[in-house]
Design an enzyme around this catalytic site. Structure first.
Site, PDB file in Angstrom:
ATOM      1  N   CYS A  84      -0.376  -8.863  20.025  1.00 17.34           N
ATOM      2  CA  CYS A  84      -1.773  -9.299  20.073  1.00 17.34           C
ATOM      3  C   CYS A  84      -2.059  -9.810  21.468  1.00 17.34           C
ATOM      4  CB  CYS A  84      -2.007 -10.403  19.042  1.00 17.34           C
ATOM      5  SG  CYS A  84      -3.646 -11.176  19.129  1.00 17.34           S
TER       6      CYS A  84
ATOM      7  N   CYS B 126     -10.197 -13.739  17.309  1.00 12.20           N
ATOM      8  CA  CYS B 126      -9.928 -12.384  17.802  1.00 12.20           C
ATOM      9  C   CYS B 126     -11.136 -11.920  18.610  1.00 12.20           C
ATOM     10  CB  CYS B 126      -9.696 -11.441  16.628  1.00 12.20           C
ATOM     11  SG  CYS B 126      -9.655  -9.685  17.092  1.00 12.20           S
TER      12      CYS B 126
ATOM     13  N   CYS C 238      -2.552  -4.695  19.190  1.00 12.21           N
ATOM     14  CA  CYS C 238      -2.588  -4.299  17.779  1.00 12.21           C
ATOM     15  C   CYS C 238      -2.805  -2.795  17.633  1.00 12.21           C
ATOM     16  CB  CYS C 238      -3.658  -5.079  17.037  1.00 12.21           C
ATOM     17  SG  CYS C 238      -5.324  -4.936  17.714  1.00 12.21           S
TER      18      CYS C 238
ATOM     19  N   ARG D 225      -7.542  -8.112  11.919  1.00 12.27           N
ATOM     20  CA  ARG D 225      -7.207  -8.540  13.269  1.00 12.27           C
ATOM     21  C   ARG D 225      -7.355 -10.055  13.434  1.00 12.27           C
ATOM     22  NH1 ARG D 225     -10.907  -4.165  16.306  1.00 12.27           N
ATOM     23  NH2 ARG D 225     -12.038  -4.433  14.349  1.00 12.27           N
TER      24      ARG D 225
ATOM     25  N   ARG E  61      -7.726   1.582  -2.121  1.00  9.69           N
ATOM     26  CA  ARG E  61      -8.553   1.483  -0.919  1.00  9.69           C
ATOM     27  C   ARG E  61      -9.201   2.843  -0.748  1.00  9.69           C
ATOM     28  NH1 ARG E  61      -7.191  -0.599   5.297  1.00  9.69           N
ATOM     29  NH2 ARG E  61      -8.899  -2.084   5.199  1.00  9.69           N
TER      30      ARG E  61
ATOM     31  N   GLN F 260       0.836  -1.196   0.000  1.00  8.07           N
ATOM     32  CA  GLN F 260       0.000   0.000   0.000  1.00  8.07           C
ATOM     33  C   GLN F 260       0.873   1.249   0.000  1.00  8.07           C
ATOM     34  OE1 GLN F 260      -2.150   1.661   3.534  1.00  8.07           O
ATOM     35  NE2 GLN F 260      -3.994   1.020   2.426  1.00  8.07           N
TER      36      GLN F 260
ATOM     37  N   TYR G  31      -6.413  10.178   5.133  1.00  7.86           N
ATOM     38  CA  TYR G  31      -5.092  10.554   4.647  1.00  7.86           C
ATOM     39  C   TYR G  31      -5.242  11.407   3.380  1.00  7.86           C
ATOM     40  CZ  TYR G  31      -3.487   7.118   8.052  1.00  7.86           C
ATOM     41  OH  TYR G  31      -3.251   6.431   9.216  1.00  7.86           O
TER      42      TYR G  31
ATOM     43  N   LYS H  77     -19.902  -9.543  24.674  1.00  4.54           N
ATOM     44  CA  LYS H  77     -18.641 -10.235  24.949  1.00  4.54           C
ATOM     45  C   LYS H  77     -18.636 -11.627  24.296  1.00  4.54           C
ATOM     46  CE  LYS H  77     -15.782  -8.885  27.300  1.00  4.54           C
ATOM     47  NZ  LYS H  77     -15.622  -8.823  28.760  1.00  4.54           N
TER      48      LYS H  77
ATOM     49  N   GLU I 215      -6.910 -27.053  39.092  1.00  5.71           N
ATOM     50  CA  GLU I 215      -7.925 -26.017  39.320  1.00  5.71           C
ATOM     51  C   GLU I 215      -8.773 -26.415  40.518  1.00  5.71           C
ATOM     52  OE1 GLU I 215     -10.712 -23.248  39.694  1.00  5.71           O
ATOM     53  OE2 GLU I 215      -8.854 -23.007  38.522  1.00  5.71           O
TER      54      GLU I 215
END
Length: 641
Positions: free
Chosen positions: A358, A339, A346, A316, A218, A100, A170, A425, A407
C-alpha cells in the site's frame, strides 16, 4: 452509526456491517497454499474489527480455473490444512470467515495458466489477448462439481461460508453476459439459461455444505460494455434467480476490459460509482445486499443510511488502515488513515505478480516484519517536513525514538500542499491533513522556519539523521521560460488568462491542466514524449485521461517547447501555440547535492544517516513512504526485511 450495527447472515450474528471484500494479495505459495505473511495480513484486518472477511479469489480445480499469478487455491484436500490456519486467524479475532471460490474462464493469463482458457463461447479477451475454447456440457458439469468440492473443503477447513465469484468477467459471470455467451443450448440465449451455471453451482454447493453454512454470490450488476453485455436492467432478475440459494449478494460490476472507471476506480472517479447497481438489486431481493467500489467510511455510512445496501464493502480502505472499524467504534474517525485511491501497491504490483503493498501503509503484506515494537530508543533528527519527513518522524516516534522534525518553511506538507488542491485530489488532501494530525498528536517536536545546513549537523545532539529535503521544480531550457507560471503557483492561485498552455504531460502537468480546464479554461498540454503520465497505474491513467477528454484538454504529443513569446509558445519544428498564460509543469528534480552534503556531514560526525524520498529521486508517494519506514527500521541496526 449504521456501519457499526450488527446483522444476521444465515445463522451468524455479525458484529457490524463492515464487509472486507476479496482482494488478491499474492501472499500465497506458488501452489495456492497459505504463508505466514498471508495469515498475518488477514489476522490484522480481522483484529481491526471488520464484521465479515472474504478471502481472495480462490481457484477450484487443477485445470483451467487459475486466473492470475500466485493466487489462492482450494482444488485439493492437501490445501485444507493451510486454509484451516487462515480460517482460524480470521475467526480468532471475532470476524466471520468466508472464502471466495472462482474460475478464471476467458480471463486466465498465460503466465498463471498455460492451458487454453475456457468460456461459454469463443470470444477473445482483449486484455489477456487469449482466445478461449467453448466448454462442452460435460465439462460444465465437472466445473460445477469442482465448485462444490471446493466448498466442502472450505467447510472442512473451518470457514463460516463461501462466496461464488460471479463478477468481473470470470467464468461464471461470462455465462451471464450476452457479449461473451453466444451459446444456443440450455446454457445460452435466455436469461434463465445464462444464469443456469451459477444456479446449478449454488444448488450443488448448498447440497454439500448444508443449510447452516453461509453461501453468498458476488455478481455483476453491469458489465458496462458500450454495446452488449450484462446490463443493470437484467441483473436484478438474475439476482432473483439466485435468491433462494444464497445468504447474501455482493454487487459489483465490469470486466477486465471495462473495469478502469468502475471496479478499481482511482481518485479521478467519485465515491461509490457502482452503488446504484446494489440499490437496484436490493429493491427486488430479501437477502442482505452488499455495496462495493471506492467507498470510505463516510461514503459507506451514507449508502447504509439511504437504504441502498445492507452491508458496505471497504476494500482499499482496509488495506490502508486495518483498524478502521475499531477506530470508528472508539469515536476516532479522525485517526483513520484515508486511502487516497492512487492504486499504487495494491493494484500496480498485481500486474507483476508481486505481493500486495500500500502506498500509504508500508506494513501491508509484511505486518510482522514491519512491527515497530522493541526499538532501542535513539535521538533522531528528521530534516524536511514533506511527506517523507513527516512519515519518518511519525513512525520513528511510534517506534519509541525521540524525534525532532525540522522544516525550513512555515508549513508541513512539501509539494503535497499544492498537489492536493484540485477537487479530484480531495483524498490526497485528507491524507495530508491526517499526517499532520498524527505528527501533532505524537511526541514529535516540530521546528518550523528552521533550515538545517550541512555545517549544523556536527553540533546536533542526535544519534541518527533522516534526510528528506525533497525536490524542486525543473526549469526547461527554453527561451522566455521566465514568463511561465510555475505549476505550484497555478495550482495554488490559478491563472488569469482564459487560454493556457501547460508545458509537460507528466502527472503534475496533466493534473494541473485538468484542474484549469474544469475551471473553464481552454487548456493545451505540450508533451515532448509520445505519451502522457508514463508510469501512472493503468486504471488511474484511464480515469485521468477520460476526465481530461471530458474537460476538453487538448494534448499535443511529441511536441517540445523551444521558447515562450508574447501570447504564444514556440515549439521545435515551427508549431506555434497561441495562449494567454503558460504553466511550467515540466516535473521535479531531486535535491541530491544538498542531501549528499547533509549525509556526508552526518557520517563525519559519527551519526547514522539515511536519505529518503524525493531528494534521492523525484518519484511517487509510494516510494517516499516506504523509504521512510525502511530508514526507521534500520535505526540502531535493527534487522530490516
Amino acid at each position: 452509526m449504521k456501519l457499526l450495527e450488527s446483522i444476521k447472515i444465515n445463522n451468524m450474528e455479525l458484529r457490524n456491517r463492515i464487509f472486507m471484500p476479496p482482494m488478491e494479495t499474492r501472499l500465497n505459495t506458488v501452489d495456492g497454499d497459505v504463508t505466514s505473511e498471508m495469515l498475518d495480513y488477514y489476522a490484522v484486518r480481522a483484529q481491526g474489527g471488520a464484521g465479515l472477511v472474504v478471502v481472495e479469489n480462490t481457484f477450484v480445480d487443477a485445470k483451467e480455473s487459475r486466473s492470475s499469478l500466485i493466487s489462492s487455491g482450494l482444488y485439493s484436500d492437501h490445501l485444507i490444512r493451510g486454509k484451516n490456519l487462515l480460517a482460524e486467524a480470521i475467526k480468532g479475532h471475532g470476524a466471520a470467515a468466508v472464502i471466495q471460490l472462482s474460475h478464471g474462464g476467458r480471463q486466465c493469463t498465460a503466465a498463471a495458466n498455460p492451458l487454453q482458457p475456457v468460456a461459454p463461447s469463443t470470444v477473445m479477451c482483449n486484455v489477456t489477448g487469449r482466445m478461449p475454447r467453448e466448454l462442452p456440457i460435460a465439462e460444465i458439469h465437472e466445473i460445477e462439481d469442482a465448485f462444490a468440492q471446493a466448498a466442502r473443503r472450505a467447510k472442512q477447513a473451518g470457514f463460516d461460508g463461501v462466496e461464488i465469484h460471479g463478477a468481473h468477467g470470470y467464468l461464471v459471470s461470462s455465462f451471464f453476459s450476452p457479449y461473451t455467451n453466444r451459446r444456443t443450448d440450455e446454457y445460452g440465449g435466455s436469461m434463465e439459461n445464462r444464469g443456469r451455471l451459477a444456479k446449478e453451482i449454488l444448488e450443488k454447493v448448498r447440497a454439500i455444505v448444508g443449510a447452516y453454512f453461509i453461501v453468498g454470490i458476488r455478481m455483476n450488476g453491469s458489465e458496462f460494455y458500450p454495446d452488449g453485455g450484462l446490463t443493470e436492467a437484467e441483473s436484478p432478475l438474475l439476482a432473483k434467480m439466485f435468491e433462494p440459494y444464497v445468504d447474501y449478494i455482493s454487487v459489483s460490476g465490469s470486466t477486465y476490459e471495462t473495469g478502469a472507471l468502475w471496479n478499481i476506480a482511482a481518485m479521478y472517479v467519485g465515491d461509490g460509482p457502482m452503488v446504484f447497481l446494489a440499490d437496484a438489486i436490493k429493491k427486488v431481493v430479501d437477502v442482505p445486499v452488499v455495496a462495493v467500489a471506492s467507498l470510505d467510511a463516510a461514503a459507506a455510512e451514507r449508502v447504509l443510511e439511504e437504504g441502498k445496501a445492507d452491508m458496505a464493502a471497504l476494500g482499499r480502505a482496509l488495506i490502508a488502515d486495518p483498524e478502521l472499524p475499531n477506530k470508528l467504534a472508539q469515536g476516532r474517525a479522525e485517526d483513520i488513515l484515508p486511502c487516497c485511491r492512487g492504486n499504487e501497491g495494491c493494484i500496480t504490483r498485481f500486474y507483476d505478480g508481486k505481493s500486495i503493498r500500500c502506498e500509504l501503509n508500508p506494513a501491508c503484506g509484511r505486518e510482522r516484519a514491519y512491527g515497530l515494537a522493541g526499538a532501542a530508543r535513539k535521538k533522531v533528527a528528521v530534516i524536511g517536513g514533506g511527506i517523507g519527513g513527516m512519515e519518518a518522524a511519525r513512525v520513528a516516534d511510534l517506534a519509541g525514538h525521540g524525534v525532532t522534525l525540522y522544516e525550513k518553511t512555515g508549513e508541513l506538507g512539501g509539494h503535497l500542499i499544492e498537489g492536493s488542491v484540485p477537487d479530484f485530489k480531495e483524498k490526497t488532501g485528507h491524507y495530508l491533513e491526517w499526517l499532520k494530525r498524527q505528527v501533532g498528536k505524537g511526541g514529535v517536536k516540530v521546528s518550523l522556519n528552521t533550515e538545517i545546513a550541512p555545517d549544523d549537523i556536527a553540533g546536533m545532539s542526535v544519534d541518527a539523521v533522516i534526510i528528506a529535503v525533497g525536490s524542486e521544480y525543473i526549469s526547461p531550457n527554453a527561451f522566455g521560460i521566465e514568463r511561465a507560471v510555475c505549476a505550484k503557483d497555478a495550482l495554488m492561485d490559478g491563472v488569469a488568462a482564459e487560454s493556457v498552455a501547460v508545458i509537460g504531460g507528466g502527472l503534475i502537468g496533466c493534473e494541473t491542466a485538468l484542474m484549469l480546464a474544469e475551471q473553464g479554461k481552454k487548456v493545451t498540454v505540450l508533451e515532448m514524449l509520445g505519451d502522457i503520465v508514463p508510469g501512472h497505474e493503468a486504471n488511474a491513467k484511464a480515469g485521468l485521461v477520460h476526465r481530461m477528454k471530458a474537460a476538453g484538454v487538448d494534448v499535443r504529443l511529441n511536441t517540445k517547447v523551444a521558447g515562450i513569446g508574447d501570447g504564444h509558445v514556440e515549439c521545435e519544428g515551427g508549431e506555434r501555440i497561441e495562449c494567454g498564460d503558460v504553466v511550467n509543469a515540466a516535473g521535479l528534480k531531486a535535491r541530491k547535492d544538498l542531501a549528499g552534503q547533509l549525509a556526508a556531514k552526518t557520517a563525519a560526525a559519527g551519526k547514522e544517516a539515511y536519505i529518503i524520498g524525493d531528494c534521492k529521486e523525484a518519484r511517487k508517494i509510494y516510494d517516499v513512504t516506504h523509504e521512510a519506514w525502511q530508514a526507521v527500521l534500520r535505526i540502531g541496526e535493527k534487522p530490516f526485511v
